[in-house]
Design a protein around this motif. Sequence first.
Motif, PDB file in Angstrom:
ATOM      1  N   GLY A 184      67.161  -0.040 -31.062  1.00  0.00           N
ATOM      2  CA  GLY A 184      66.787   0.822 -30.119  1.00  0.00           C
ATOM      3  C   GLY A 184      64.634   0.594 -30.136  1.00  0.00           C
ATOM      4  N   PHE A 185      64.418  -0.037 -31.306  1.00  0.00           N
ATOM      5  CA  PHE A 185      62.897   0.361 -30.569  1.00  0.00           C
ATOM      6  C   PHE A 185      63.147  -1.130 -30.057  1.00  0.00           C
ATOM      7  CE2 PHE A 185      58.911  -0.538 -31.511  1.00  0.00           C
ATOM      8  CZ  PHE A 185      57.935   0.666 -30.848  1.00  0.00           C
ATOM      9  N   PHE A 186      62.064  -0.992 -28.785  1.00  0.00           N
ATOM     10  CA  PHE A 186      61.515  -2.106 -28.174  1.00  0.00           C
ATOM     11  C   PHE A 186      60.105  -2.304 -27.486  1.00  0.00           C
ATOM     12  CE2 PHE A 186      64.519   0.172 -25.397  1.00  0.00           C
ATOM     13  CZ  PHE A 186      63.523   0.765 -24.305  1.00  0.00           C
ATOM     14  N   ALA A 187      59.735  -2.922 -27.094  1.00  0.00           N
ATOM     15  CA  ALA A 187      58.521  -2.992 -26.711  1.00  0.00           C
ATOM     16  C   ALA A 187      57.847  -2.831 -25.168  1.00  0.00           C
ATOM     17  CB  ALA A 187      57.895  -4.334 -26.847  1.00  0.00           C
ATOM     18  N   ILE A 188      56.936  -2.393 -25.350  1.00  0.00           N
ATOM     19  CA  ILE A 188      56.245  -1.269 -23.684  1.00  0.00           C
ATOM     20  C   ILE A 188      56.306  -2.402 -22.734  1.00  0.00           C
ATOM     21  CG2 ILE A 188      54.291  -0.825 -22.006  1.00  0.00           C
ATOM     22  CD1 ILE A 188      53.630   1.667 -24.863  1.00  0.00           C
ATOM     23  N   GLY A 189      57.285  -2.896 -21.392  1.00  0.00           N
ATOM     24  CA  GLY A 189      56.961  -3.797 -20.721  1.00  0.00           C
ATOM     25  C   GLY A 189      57.789  -4.144 -20.617  1.00  0.00           C
ATOM     26  N   SER A 190      58.497  -4.060 -21.620  1.00  0.00           N
ATOM     27  CA  SER A 190      59.965  -5.076 -21.612  1.00  0.00           C
ATOM     28  C   SER A 190      60.970  -4.334 -21.064  1.00  0.00           C
ATOM     29  CB  SER A 190      60.472  -5.359 -22.567  1.00  0.00           C
ATOM     30  OG  SER A 190      60.026  -4.290 -24.277  1.00  0.00           O
ATOM     31  N   THR A 191      62.841  -4.793 -20.948  1.00  0.00           N
ATOM     32  CA  THR A 191      63.949  -3.862 -20.455  1.00  0.00           C
ATOM     33  C   THR A 191      64.832  -3.616 -22.091  1.00  0.00           C
ATOM     34  OG1 THR A 191      64.908  -5.824 -20.135  1.00  0.00           O
ATOM     35  CG2 THR A 191      64.001  -3.876 -18.602  1.00  0.00           C
ATOM     36  N   SER A 192      65.050  -4.376 -23.270  1.00  0.00           N
ATOM     37  CA  SER A 192      65.016  -4.345 -24.297  1.00  0.00           C
ATOM     38  C   SER A 192      65.181  -4.862 -25.676  1.00  0.00           C
ATOM     39  CB  SER A 192      66.787  -5.690 -23.405  1.00  0.00           C
ATOM     40  OG  SER A 192      66.214  -7.162 -23.742  1.00  0.00           O
ATOM     41  N   PRO A 193      64.981  -4.896 -26.624  1.00  0.00           N
ATOM     42  CA  PRO A 193      64.691  -5.669 -27.470  1.00  0.00           C
ATOM     43  C   PRO A 193      64.545  -7.314 -27.405  1.00  0.00           C
ATOM     44  CG  PRO A 193      66.018  -3.843 -28.537  1.00  0.00           C
ATOM     45  CD  PRO A 193      66.011  -4.512 -26.664  1.00  0.00           C
ATOM     46  N   THR A 194      65.504  -7.997 -27.280  1.00  0.00           N
ATOM     47  CA  THR A 194      65.271  -9.375 -26.373  1.00  0.00           C
ATOM     48  C   THR A 194      65.567  -9.609 -25.453  1.00  0.00           C
ATOM     49  OG1 THR A 194      68.151  -9.111 -26.403  1.00  0.00           O
ATOM     50  CG2 THR A 194      66.951  -9.250 -28.215  1.00  0.00           C
ATOM     51  N   ASP A 195      64.347  -8.562 -24.544  1.00  0.00           N
ATOM     52  CA  ASP A 195      64.308  -9.162 -23.473  1.00  0.00           C
ATOM     53  C   ASP A 195      63.340 -10.350 -23.364  1.00  0.00           C
ATOM     54  OD1 ASP A 195      62.588  -9.331 -21.025  1.00  0.00           O
ATOM     55  OD2 ASP A 195      62.339  -7.300 -20.715  1.00  0.00           O
ATOM     56  N   PRO A 196      64.050 -11.835 -22.445  1.00  0.00           N
ATOM     57  CA  PRO A 196      62.827 -12.388 -22.235  1.00  0.00           C
ATOM     58  C   PRO A 196      61.270 -12.596 -21.094  1.00  0.00           C
ATOM     59  CG  PRO A 196      64.677 -12.601 -20.870  1.00  0.00           C
ATOM     60  CD  PRO A 196      64.566 -12.155 -21.797  1.00  0.00           C
ATOM     61  N   ASP A 197      61.851 -11.648 -21.129  1.00  0.00           N
ATOM     62  CA  ASP A 197      60.555 -11.886 -19.714  1.00  0.00           C
ATOM     63  C   ASP A 197      59.658 -10.628 -20.005  1.00  0.00           C
ATOM     64  OD1 ASP A 197      61.920 -13.789 -18.187  1.00  0.00           O
ATOM     65  OD2 ASP A 197      63.522 -12.002 -16.857  1.00  0.00           O
ATOM     66  N   LYS A 198      59.609  -9.964 -21.261  1.00  0.00           N
ATOM     67  CA  LYS A 198      58.377  -9.268 -21.821  1.00  0.00           C
ATOM     68  C   LYS A 198      56.713  -9.751 -21.538  1.00  0.00           C
ATOM     69  CE  LYS A 198      58.696  -9.639 -26.741  1.00  0.00           C
ATOM     70  NZ  LYS A 198      59.162 -10.959 -26.958  1.00  0.00           N
ATOM     71  N   ARG A 199      56.360  -8.665 -21.120  1.00  0.00           N
ATOM     72  CA  ARG A 199      54.753  -9.613 -20.064  1.00  0.00           C
ATOM     73  C   ARG A 199      54.216  -9.283 -22.230  1.00  0.00           C
ATOM     74  NH1 ARG A 199      51.374  -5.072 -22.668  1.00  0.00           N
ATOM     75  NH2 ARG A 199      52.265  -2.624 -22.319  1.00  0.00           N
ATOM     76  N   GLU A 200      53.038 -10.128 -22.251  1.00  0.00           N
ATOM     77  CA  GLU A 200      52.095 -10.268 -23.624  1.00  0.00           C
ATOM     78  C   GLU A 200      51.539  -8.882 -24.106  1.00  0.00           C
ATOM     79  OE1 GLU A 200      51.787 -13.623 -25.527  1.00  0.00           O
ATOM     80  OE2 GLU A 200      53.411 -13.889 -23.625  1.00  0.00           O
ATOM     81  N   PRO A 201      51.046  -9.163 -25.561  1.00  0.00           N
ATOM     82  CA  PRO A 201      50.843  -7.029 -26.173  1.00  0.00           C
ATOM     83  C   PRO A 201      49.569  -7.210 -25.599  1.00  0.00           C
ATOM     84  CG  PRO A 201      52.159  -9.403 -27.795  1.00  0.00           C
ATOM     85  CD  PRO A 201      52.149  -9.845 -25.891  1.00  0.00           C
ATOM     86  N   ARG A 202      49.611  -6.019 -25.012  1.00  0.00           N
ATOM     87  CA  ARG A 202      48.100  -5.684 -24.651  1.00  0.00           C
ATOM     88  C   ARG A 202      47.420  -4.702 -25.411  1.00  0.00           C
ATOM     89  NH1 ARG A 202      49.515  -4.999 -18.590  1.00  0.00           N
ATOM     90  NH2 ARG A 202      49.908  -7.170 -17.738  1.00  0.00           N
ATOM     91  N   GLY A 203      46.890  -5.203 -26.893  1.00  0.00           N
ATOM     92  CA  GLY A 203      46.809  -3.753 -28.024  1.00  0.00           C
ATOM     93  C   GLY A 203      47.463  -3.903 -28.823  1.00  0.00           C
ATOM     94  N   GLU A 204      48.759  -4.129 -28.335  1.00  0.00           N
ATOM     95  CA  GLU A 204      49.881  -3.153 -29.747  1.00  0.00           C
ATOM     96  C   GLU A 204      49.470  -3.759 -30.319  1.00  0.00           C
ATOM     97  OE1 GLU A 204      50.920  -2.328 -25.391  1.00  0.00           O
ATOM     98  OE2 GLU A 204      50.916  -4.333 -26.535  1.00  0.00           O
ATOM     99  N   VAL A 205      49.577  -5.767 -30.627  1.00  0.00           N
ATOM    100  CA  VAL A 205      50.355  -6.376 -31.560  1.00  0.00           C
ATOM    101  C   VAL A 205      48.886  -7.337 -31.718  1.00  0.00           C
ATOM    102  CG1 VAL A 205      50.833  -7.687 -32.757  1.00  0.00           C
ATOM    103  CG2 VAL A 205      52.368  -6.458 -30.570  1.00  0.00           C
ATOM    104  N   PHE A 206      48.381  -7.432 -32.729  1.00  0.00           N
ATOM    105  CA  PHE A 206      46.376  -8.211 -32.989  1.00  0.00           C
ATOM    106  C   PHE A 206      46.850  -9.482 -34.310  1.00  0.00           C
ATOM    107  CE2 PHE A 206      45.680  -4.195 -31.638  1.00  0.00           C
ATOM    108  CZ  PHE A 206      44.607  -4.123 -31.654  1.00  0.00           C
ATOM    109  N   LEU A 207      46.869 -10.666 -34.145  1.00  0.00           N
ATOM    110  CA  LEU A 207      46.714 -11.343 -35.172  1.00  0.00           C
ATOM    111  C   LEU A 207      45.797 -11.731 -36.175  1.00  0.00           C
ATOM    112  CD1 LEU A 207      49.037 -14.385 -36.560  1.00  0.00           C
ATOM    113  CD2 LEU A 207      48.218 -15.405 -34.944  1.00  0.00           C
ATOM    114  N   VAL A 208      45.773 -11.281 -37.279  1.00  0.00           N
ATOM    115  CA  VAL A 208      44.118 -11.326 -38.049  1.00  0.00           C
ATOM    116  C   VAL A 208      44.435 -12.918 -38.423  1.00  0.00           C
ATOM    117  CG1 VAL A 208      44.632  -9.067 -38.732  1.00  0.00           C
ATOM    118  CG2 VAL A 208      45.609 -10.727 -40.026  1.00  0.00           C
ATOM    119  N   ASN A 209      43.947 -13.366 -39.703  1.00  0.00           N
ATOM    120  CA  ASN A 209      43.274 -14.855 -40.447  1.00  0.00           C
ATOM    121  C   ASN A 209      45.259 -14.849 -41.124  1.00  0.00           C
ATOM    122  OD1 ASN A 209      42.817 -16.530 -41.893  1.00  0.00           O
ATOM    123  ND2 ASN A 209      40.080 -15.874 -41.067  1.00  0.00           N
TER     124      ASN A 209
END
Length: 222
Positions: free
Chosen positions: A161-186
């Motif tokens: 039941g957990f899904f990203a802000i700006g999406s409509t489902s956990p597998t939403d193909p049209d979800k927006r790019e992360p804006r500070g929710e996810v950070f890729l480190v080295n």
Amino acid sequence: MVFITCAATVAGACAPPGEPPPDQSLDADINPVRVVVVAMWERGADEGDEPGEFQLWKARRGLSERFALPHGDHDLFYNRESQVLGMVTGVGTAKSAATTMAVGLDPRFDLTRAYWLVAGVAGIDPEDASIGSAVWSAYLVDGDLGYELDAREIPPDWDTGFFAIGSTSPTDPDKREPRGEVFLVNEGLRDWAFELTKDLTLPDDPALAAARATNGGLRAFG
């Protein structure tokens, strides 16, 4: 009621009435830092009682020089020889952000060449690993920024039941790019650290074995 205010250019220059100021003997120096070890919480004191996330780092890395950090959750501890700095942010995004910013702006330390090691404890799905496992991650995810529906109310084809802000489902193909929710480190640094440590034997004891036994049938069992 007495209100006491203090303005100082050096963090920690104020102390409560009747108490000596904390040891700031190194404040005049700019101390180079190679690694910042970031823990999120400690059970009580920074040493001498039951350890949380930070105590063993402090003891085993010789972080014996104390720097007061009145705007943080705990003071800072430093090893001048290894140039390792240890900090405890406090639990929650507000404390973590405030403490990290206070350290980043602290004129007592040169952080321009520092690596930041976020070393914390967390839960994990027993399908993936057992209690006491070590995991090297390349992603930092702010789990506070998301949507969640009660598992009893999600559609039957959803796995969670957990899904990203700006999406409509956990597998939403049209979800927006992360804006500070996810950070890729080295990732290269992560892989290097994993190669150095992958063959280490992790300690085990009867208490951990008993905890794993409750997950019988899962991959982490045994």
